[in-house]
Write a protein that holds these residues in place. Sequence first.
Motif, PDB file in Angstrom:
ATOM      1  N   ASP A  96       0.824  -1.203   0.000  1.00 42.02           N
ATOM      2  CA  ASP A  96       0.000   0.000   0.000  1.00 42.02           C
ATOM      3  C   ASP A  96       0.863   1.261   0.000  1.00 42.02           C
ATOM      4  OD1 ASP A  96      -2.216  -1.627  -0.004  1.00 42.02           O
ATOM      5  OD2 ASP A  96      -2.685  -1.347   2.146  1.00 42.02           O
ATOM      6  N   ARG A  97       1.935   1.251   0.736  1.00 39.51           N
ATOM      7  CA  ARG A  97       2.840   2.414   0.771  1.00 39.51           C
ATOM      8  C   ARG A  97       3.509   2.626  -0.576  1.00 39.51           C
ATOM      9  NH1 ARG A  97       6.603   2.527   5.843  1.00 39.51           N
ATOM     10  NH2 ARG A  97       7.009   4.594   4.973  1.00 39.51           N
ATOM     11  N   ILE A  98       3.846   1.531  -1.262  1.00 38.06           N
ATOM     12  CA  ILE A  98       4.416   1.659  -2.611  1.00 38.06           C
ATOM     13  C   ILE A  98       3.388   2.294  -3.542  1.00 38.06           C
ATOM     14  CG2 ILE A  98       5.173   0.379  -4.661  1.00 38.06           C
ATOM     15  CD1 ILE A  98       6.467  -1.660  -2.750  1.00 38.06           C
ATOM     16  N   LEU A  99       2.167   1.782  -3.509  1.00 39.40           N
ATOM     17  CA  LEU A  99       1.118   2.279  -4.402  1.00 39.40           C
ATOM     18  C   LEU A  99       0.759   3.740  -4.113  1.00 39.40           C
ATOM     19  CD1 LEU A  99      -1.191  -0.867  -4.535  1.00 39.40           C
ATOM     20  CD2 LEU A  99       0.386  -0.041  -6.307  1.00 39.40           C
ATOM     21  N   LEU A 100       0.893   4.174  -2.861  1.00 42.94           N
ATOM     22  CA  LEU A 100       0.602   5.569  -2.500  1.00 42.94           C
ATOM     23  C   LEU A 100       1.796   6.494  -2.733  1.00 42.94           C
ATOM     24  CD1 LEU A 100      -1.369   5.010   0.837  1.00 42.94           C
ATOM     25  CD2 LEU A 100      -2.291   5.803  -1.354  1.00 42.94           C
ATOM     26  N   GLY A 101       2.957   5.911  -3.071  1.00 45.23           N
ATOM     27  CA  GLY A 101       4.167   6.712  -3.259  1.00 45.23           C
ATOM     28  C   GLY A 101       4.714   7.225  -1.946  1.00 45.23           C
ATOM     29  N   ASP A 102       4.547   6.429  -0.910  1.00 45.01           N
ATOM     30  CA  ASP A 102       4.901   6.814   0.453  1.00 45.01           C
ATOM     31  C   ASP A 102       6.324   6.404   0.847  1.00 45.01           C
ATOM     32  OD1 ASP A 102       3.813   8.214   2.540  1.00 45.01           O
ATOM     33  OD2 ASP A 102       2.892   6.480   3.511  1.00 45.01           O
ATOM     34  N   LEU A 103       7.107   5.888  -0.090  1.00 39.90           N
ATOM     35  CA  LEU A 103       8.470   5.415   0.208  1.00 39.90           C
ATOM     36  C   LEU A 103       9.482   6.236  -0.590  1.00 39.90           C
ATOM     37  CD1 LEU A 103       7.872   1.561  -0.054  1.00 39.90           C
ATOM     38  CD2 LEU A 103       8.008   2.904   2.026  1.00 39.90           C
ATOM     39  N   THR A 104      10.727   6.225  -0.104  1.00 45.02           N
ATOM     40  CA  THR A 104      11.788   6.881  -0.883  1.00 45.02           C
ATOM     41  C   THR A 104      12.025   6.047  -2.135  1.00 45.02           C
ATOM     42  OG1 THR A 104      13.586   5.654   0.163  1.00 45.02           O
ATOM     43  CG2 THR A 104      12.898   7.716   1.237  1.00 45.02           C
ATOM     44  N   ALA A 105      12.712   6.622  -3.096  1.00 44.56           N
ATOM     45  CA  ALA A 105      12.962   5.928  -4.363  1.00 44.56           C
ATOM     46  C   ALA A 105      13.744   4.633  -4.136  1.00 44.56           C
ATOM     47  CB  ALA A 105      13.706   6.841  -5.324  1.00 44.56           C
ATOM     48  N   SER A 106      14.762   4.661  -3.278  1.00 41.05           N
ATOM     49  CA  SER A 106      15.564   3.452  -3.041  1.00 41.05           C
ATOM     50  C   SER A 106      14.750   2.380  -2.312  1.00 41.05           C
ATOM     51  CB  SER A 106      16.841   3.776  -2.263  1.00 41.05           C
ATOM     52  OG  SER A 106      16.537   4.277  -0.979  1.00 41.05           O
ATOM     53  N   GLN A 107      13.903   2.792  -1.358  1.00 45.47           N
ATOM     54  CA  GLN A 107      13.040   1.830  -0.674  1.00 45.47           C
ATOM     55  C   GLN A 107      12.067   1.191  -1.657  1.00 45.47           C
ATOM     56  OE1 GLN A 107      11.341   4.466   2.278  1.00 45.47           O
ATOM     57  NE2 GLN A 107      12.522   3.491   3.935  1.00 45.47           N
ATOM     58  N   GLU A 108      11.517   2.008  -2.539  1.00 46.85           N
ATOM     59  CA  GLU A 108      10.549   1.492  -3.497  1.00 46.85           C
ATOM     60  C   GLU A 108      11.198   0.487  -4.439  1.00 46.85           C
ATOM     61  OE1 GLU A 108       7.516   2.989  -6.964  1.00 46.85           O
ATOM     62  OE2 GLU A 108       8.134   4.421  -5.425  1.00 46.85           O
ATOM     63  N   VAL A 109      12.410   0.778  -4.916  1.00 46.13           N
ATOM     64  CA  VAL A 109      13.109  -0.158  -5.808  1.00 46.13           C
ATOM     65  C   VAL A 109      13.353  -1.478  -5.093  1.00 46.13           C
ATOM     66  CG1 VAL A 109      15.307  -0.581  -6.991  1.00 46.13           C
ATOM     67  CG2 VAL A 109      14.153   1.630  -7.241  1.00 46.13           C
ATOM     68  N   ARG A 110      13.832  -1.382  -3.864  1.00 52.12           N
ATOM     69  CA  ARG A 110      14.118  -2.607  -3.107  1.00 52.12           C
ATOM     70  C   ARG A 110      12.847  -3.420  -2.877  1.00 52.12           C
ATOM     71  NH1 ARG A 110      16.401  -1.101   2.077  1.00 52.12           N
ATOM     72  NH2 ARG A 110      14.273  -1.017   2.797  1.00 52.12           N
ATOM     73  N   TRP A 111      11.772  -2.803  -2.433  1.00 52.81           N
ATOM     74  CA  TRP A 111      10.549  -3.528  -2.128  1.00 52.81           C
ATOM     75  C   TRP A 111       9.836  -4.023  -3.375  1.00 52.81           C
ATOM     76  CZ3 TRP A 111      10.239  -5.721   2.213  1.00 52.81           C
ATOM     77  CH2 TRP A 111      10.744  -5.133   3.366  1.00 52.81           C
ATOM     78  N   ARG A 112       9.926  -3.310  -4.479  1.00 54.46           N
ATOM     79  CA  ARG A 112       9.284  -3.775  -5.718  1.00 54.46           C
ATOM     80  C   ARG A 112       9.940  -5.059  -6.219  1.00 54.46           C
ATOM     81  NH1 ARG A 112       5.695  -0.972  -8.842  1.00 54.46           N
ATOM     82  NH2 ARG A 112       5.182   1.105  -8.125  1.00 54.46           N
ATOM     83  N   SER A 113      11.212  -5.248  -5.912  1.00 56.52           N
ATOM     84  CA  SER A 113      11.881  -6.473  -6.342  1.00 56.52           C
ATOM     85  C   SER A 113      11.451  -7.677  -5.505  1.00 56.52           C
ATOM     86  CB  SER A 113      13.400  -6.305  -6.282  1.00 56.52           C
ATOM     87  OG  SER A 113      13.828  -6.193  -4.935  1.00 56.52           O
ATOM     88  N   ILE A 114      10.888  -7.417  -4.342  1.00 55.11           N
ATOM     89  CA  ILE A 114      10.499  -8.489  -3.431  1.00 55.11           C
ATOM     90  C   ILE A 114       8.992  -8.740  -3.454  1.00 55.11           C
ATOM     91  CG2 ILE A 114      10.436  -9.193  -1.004  1.00 55.11           C
ATOM     92  CD1 ILE A 114      12.963  -7.488  -0.590  1.00 55.11           C
ATOM     93  N   ILE A 115       8.213  -7.665  -3.484  1.00 56.08           N
ATOM     94  CA  ILE A 115       6.763  -7.780  -3.350  1.00 56.08           C
ATOM     95  C   ILE A 115       6.118  -7.622  -4.727  1.00 56.08           C
ATOM     96  CG2 ILE A 115       4.685  -6.773  -2.323  1.00 56.08           C
ATOM     97  CD1 ILE A 115       6.474  -5.868   0.005  1.00 56.08           C
ATOM     98  N   PRO A 116       5.385  -8.630  -5.163  1.00 54.34           N
ATOM     99  CA  PRO A 116       4.714  -8.520  -6.457  1.00 54.34           C
ATOM    100  C   PRO A 116       3.565  -7.514  -6.372  1.00 54.34           C
ATOM    101  CG  PRO A 116       4.105 -10.564  -5.383  1.00 54.34           C
ATOM    102  CD  PRO A 116       5.145  -9.905  -4.528  1.00 54.34           C
ATOM    103  N   LEU A 117       3.504  -6.646  -7.353  1.00 48.49           N
ATOM    104  CA  LEU A 117       2.426  -5.667  -7.422  1.00 48.49           C
ATOM    105  C   LEU A 117       1.607  -5.911  -8.676  1.00 48.49           C
ATOM    106  CD1 LEU A 117       4.397  -2.435  -6.461  1.00 48.49           C
ATOM    107  CD2 LEU A 117       2.845  -3.737  -5.016  1.00 48.49           C
TER     108      LEU A 117
END
Length: 122
Positions: A96-117
Motif C-alpha cells: 500500500d505504501r508503494i502504491l501511494l508513493g509513500d516510500l523513498t525511491a531506493s526503498q521502493e526499488v528494493r521492495w518492488r523487487s520483493i513484493i509482487p504488485l
Amino acid sequence: CCIMAFDPTDPDRPAAPRIYGAERTAMVRDLALGLPHRMVAERFGRSHQAVKQFASRNADEINEAKRYECEDITLWGVQKHEQLALIRDQIIEIRDRILLGDLTASQEVRWRSIIPLPDAAP
C-alpha cells in the motif's frame, strides 16, 4: 572357540546397565514419537526385548510424553500461523505504501523487487 547363542535365562549372563538420565529421557521421547522398538533398541545398543520391557514399565510416562508432544506441535502450529499473519499484514502495508508513493525511491526499488504488485493499468 565357538560362538554360543544368547540365553537370557543364563544366570552367569551380566546384567544390562540400567537406563538413566539423558539416555532414558531420549528413549521415552523416541517411543512417544512412535519409533519402532527395534529402531530404538539399535539406537541405544539395547535388545529389542529390553526396549519392549522398558516401554511396558514406563507406559504412563511415554503416554504423557505423547500428549506433551501433541500439545507442543499444536502450539508450534499456532505460533507459525500468527507469524505468517503478521508477515502478510506487513507485506500488505508495504504494498500500500508503494502504491501511494509513500516510500523513498531506493526503498521502493528494493521492495518492488520483493513484493509482487499488480500491473499498472495502461
